[in-house]
Design a protein around this motif. Structure first.
Motif, PDB file in Angstrom:
ATOM      1  N   VAL A 107      -3.516  10.936   1.670  1.00 46.11           N
ATOM      2  CA  VAL A 107      -4.810  10.580   2.266  1.00 46.11           C
ATOM      3  C   VAL A 107      -5.168   9.111   2.043  1.00 46.11           C
ATOM      4  O   VAL A 107      -5.794   8.486   2.911  1.00 46.11           O
ATOM      5  CB  VAL A 107      -5.939  11.495   1.722  1.00 46.11           C
ATOM      6  N   ARG A 108      -4.784   8.554   0.907  1.00 42.48           N
ATOM      7  CA  ARG A 108      -5.122   7.145   0.655  1.00 42.48           C
ATOM      8  C   ARG A 108      -4.262   6.212   1.505  1.00 42.48           C
ATOM      9  O   ARG A 108      -4.754   5.183   1.993  1.00 42.48           O
ATOM     10  CB  ARG A 108      -4.996   6.838  -0.835  1.00 42.48           C
ATOM     11  N   PHE A 110      -3.148   7.050   4.400  1.00 38.83           N
ATOM     12  CA  PHE A 110      -3.718   7.267   5.722  1.00 38.83           C
ATOM     13  C   PHE A 110      -4.977   6.419   5.901  1.00 38.83           C
ATOM     14  O   PHE A 110      -5.147   5.725   6.911  1.00 38.83           O
ATOM     15  CB  PHE A 110      -4.023   8.754   5.900  1.00 38.83           C
ATOM     16  N   GLY A 111      -5.857   6.465   4.919  1.00 39.76           N
ATOM     17  CA  GLY A 111      -7.087   5.685   5.006  1.00 39.76           C
ATOM     18  C   GLY A 111      -6.825   4.195   5.072  1.00 39.76           C
ATOM     19  O   GLY A 111      -7.461   3.469   5.859  1.00 39.76           O
ATOM     20  N   ALA A 133      -1.885  13.920   6.918  1.00 37.25           N
ATOM     21  CA  ALA A 133      -2.939  13.935   5.896  1.00 37.25           C
ATOM     22  C   ALA A 133      -4.264  14.319   6.539  1.00 37.25           C
ATOM     23  O   ALA A 133      -4.543  13.919   7.670  1.00 37.25           O
ATOM     24  CB  ALA A 133      -3.049  12.562   5.250  1.00 37.25           C
ATOM     25  N   ILE A 135      -8.375  14.264   7.102  1.00 36.53           N
ATOM     26  CA  ILE A 135      -9.417  13.246   7.005  1.00 36.53           C
ATOM     27  C   ILE A 135     -10.524  13.816   6.141  1.00 36.53           C
ATOM     28  O   ILE A 135     -11.314  14.658   6.581  1.00 36.53           O
ATOM     29  CB  ILE A 135      -9.925  12.833   8.394  1.00 36.53           C
ATOM     30  N   ASP A 138     -11.795  11.018   0.632  1.00 32.03           N
ATOM     31  CA  ASP A 138     -10.911   9.945   0.171  1.00 32.03           C
ATOM     32  C   ASP A 138     -10.424   9.096   1.338  1.00 32.03           C
ATOM     33  O   ASP A 138     -10.314   7.867   1.233  1.00 32.03           O
ATOM     34  CB  ASP A 138      -9.714  10.531  -0.582  1.00 32.03           C
ATOM     35  N   THR A 139     -10.097   9.766   2.453  1.00 33.96           N
ATOM     36  CA  THR A 139      -9.645   9.031   3.636  1.00 33.96           C
ATOM     37  C   THR A 139     -10.740   8.114   4.147  1.00 33.96           C
ATOM     38  O   THR A 139     -10.510   6.947   4.464  1.00 33.96           O
ATOM     39  CB  THR A 139      -9.237  10.003   4.758  1.00 33.96           C
ATOM     40  N   THR A 142     -11.232   5.165   1.656  1.00 35.21           N
ATOM     41  CA  THR A 142     -10.136   4.198   1.672  1.00 35.21           C
ATOM     42  C   THR A 142     -10.105   3.414   2.981  1.00 35.21           C
ATOM     43  O   THR A 142      -9.685   2.255   3.007  1.00 35.21           O
ATOM     44  CB  THR A 142      -8.786   4.903   1.461  1.00 35.21           C
ATOM     45  N   SER A 143     -10.560   4.039   4.057  1.00 38.68           N
ATOM     46  CA  SER A 143     -10.583   3.353   5.349  1.00 38.68           C
ATOM     47  C   SER A 143     -11.762   2.401   5.474  1.00 38.68           C
ATOM     48  O   SER A 143     -11.870   1.669   6.468  1.00 38.68           O
ATOM     49  CB  SER A 143     -10.644   4.371   6.495  1.00 38.68           C
ATOM     50  N   VAL A 147     -12.454   4.870   9.951  1.00 40.09           N
ATOM     51  CA  VAL A 147     -12.122   6.141  10.575  1.00 40.09           C
ATOM     52  C   VAL A 147     -13.144   6.510  11.655  1.00 40.09           C
ATOM     53  O   VAL A 147     -12.833   7.249  12.587  1.00 40.09           O
ATOM     54  CB  VAL A 147     -12.032   7.250   9.501  1.00 40.09           C
ATOM     55  N   SER A 229       1.764   2.206   3.835  1.00 45.47           N
ATOM     56  CA  SER A 229       0.580   1.485   4.302  1.00 45.47           C
ATOM     57  C   SER A 229       0.811  -0.028   4.283  1.00 45.47           C
ATOM     58  O   SER A 229       0.325  -0.753   5.153  1.00 45.47           O
ATOM     59  CB  SER A 229      -0.645   1.853   3.460  1.00 45.47           C
TER      60      SER A 229
END
Length: 244
Positions: A107-108, A110-111, A133, A135, A138-139, A142-143, A147, A229
Motif C-alpha cells: 500500500v505504501r 502504491f500511495g 494493493a 486503497i 495508508d495509501t 502516502t499519496s 489518490v 515506487s
C-alpha cells in the motif's frame, strides 16, 4: 469522496455489495462454509471482486467485532471502468499518458506511485481487480491526497488493458531488467502507457510478450534492482523530461 471503512459479517458484506458500495477487497476465512456463506458466494459471482482467503487470525486483526469469517474494505474512492477513464482523455489529448500497475501490492508503494504519477501529469492509473494493493488510509496518506486527484480504474486483466490501449494508438512500455534496451532509447513524446510490475516478480511474462517496448534503467551499483515506487518515479520523469 467517501471515508475508508471496514465492514465485517457475512450479511453486512452482502448488503454492502448489493447497495452498490465500492468494495476494494474482501477477506474470507479459509474453510468457511454454511448457507449464508453460500449466499455470499452467489453474490460475489455476479461481479469481479478482489478476494483473499486468509487464516482466522488475520480477520481478528482486521475487525473488532464478530466477523463471521468475512471482512471487507470499502474504498474511499470510486473506481472507473477502462473505457470511462481512457476515452475522454483520448478525445481531448494528442499525447495521453497512462500508468499500468501489474499487481503492485504494497500500500505504501502504491500511495507513493500515485503521488508521483499525479505530479508527473499521468492521465489515469490502471490496476487489476485482483492482486493489487487496496486503497486504504495508508495509501491515502502516502499519496498525500493525490489518490483523490487522479482517475484510477480496475480491469479484469492488465493484458486486456494493454491490448485496448494499443488498439487506441498508444505505445505500451514495460519496465523490466530482462532486456538490453534502456529507458532513454524510447520516444515518450508519443501517446504512452508505462507498465510497472510486482515488487517481487516484476511484470508478468505474458504481458512482456505483448508490450511495444521492454526497457530498463541503467544500473551501476551492485544491487540489481530498485524499489518499485523509486523505479516508477524514474520512468515517469523521463516522460516529463522528454515532453517538457
Amino acid at each position: 469522496m467517501k471515508d475508508a471503512t471496514t465492514i465485517f459479517g457475512i450479511r453486512a458484506v452482502i448488503e454492502a455489495i448489493e447497495s452498490g458500495e465500492t468494495i476494494d477487497k474482501i477477506f474470507i476465512q479459509k474453510g468457511l462454509a454454511g448457507d449464508l456463506f453460500s449466499e455470499l458466494k452467489r453474490t460475489l459471482a455476479k461481479g469481479h471482486y478482489n478476494v483473499s482467503y486468509v487464516p482466522q487470525e488475520k480477520l481478528h486483526k482486521l475487525s473488532k467485532g464478530n466477523h463471521q469469517g468475512v471482512v471487507a474494505k470499502i474504498s474511499p474512492i470510486d473506481f472507473l471502468t477502462l473505457e470511462d477513464a481512457v476515452e475522454p482523455i483520448l478525445a481531448k489529448k494528442e499525447a495521453p499518458f497512462f500508468l499500468l500497475l501489474d499487481q503492485v501490492n504494497d500500500v505504501r508503494n502504491f500511495g507513493a506511485i500515485i503521488r508521483t504519477a499525479e505530479c508527473c501529469g499521468v492521465d489515469a492509473i490502471i490496476i487489476p481487480e485482483k492482486g493489487a494493493a487496496p486503497i486504504n488510509a495508508d495509501t491515502v496518506k502516502t499519496s498525500a491526497g493525490a489518490v483523490f486527484k487522479i482517475p484510477i480504474c480496475k480491469v479484469n486483466h492488465i493484458k486486456d488493458a494493454v491490448f485496448y490501449l494499443q488498439s487506441s494508438g498508444i505505445q505500451v512500455v514495460a519496465a523490466t531488467e530482462k532486456t538490453e534496451t534502456h529507458l532513454y532509447d524510447v520516444d515518450f513524446k508519443k501517446p504512452t502507457a508505462i507498465v510497472m510490475g510486482n515488487e517481487a516478480k516484476g511484470v508478468t511474462p505474458s504481458i512482456l510478450k505483448t508490450v511495444d517496448h521492454s526497457v530498463k534503467l541503467p544500473m551501476r551499483g551492485e544491487i540489481a534492482s530498485l524499489n518499485v515506487s523509486v523505479a516508477c518515479g524514474a520512468f515517469l520523469y523521463e516522460v516529463v523530461r522528454q515532453r517538457f
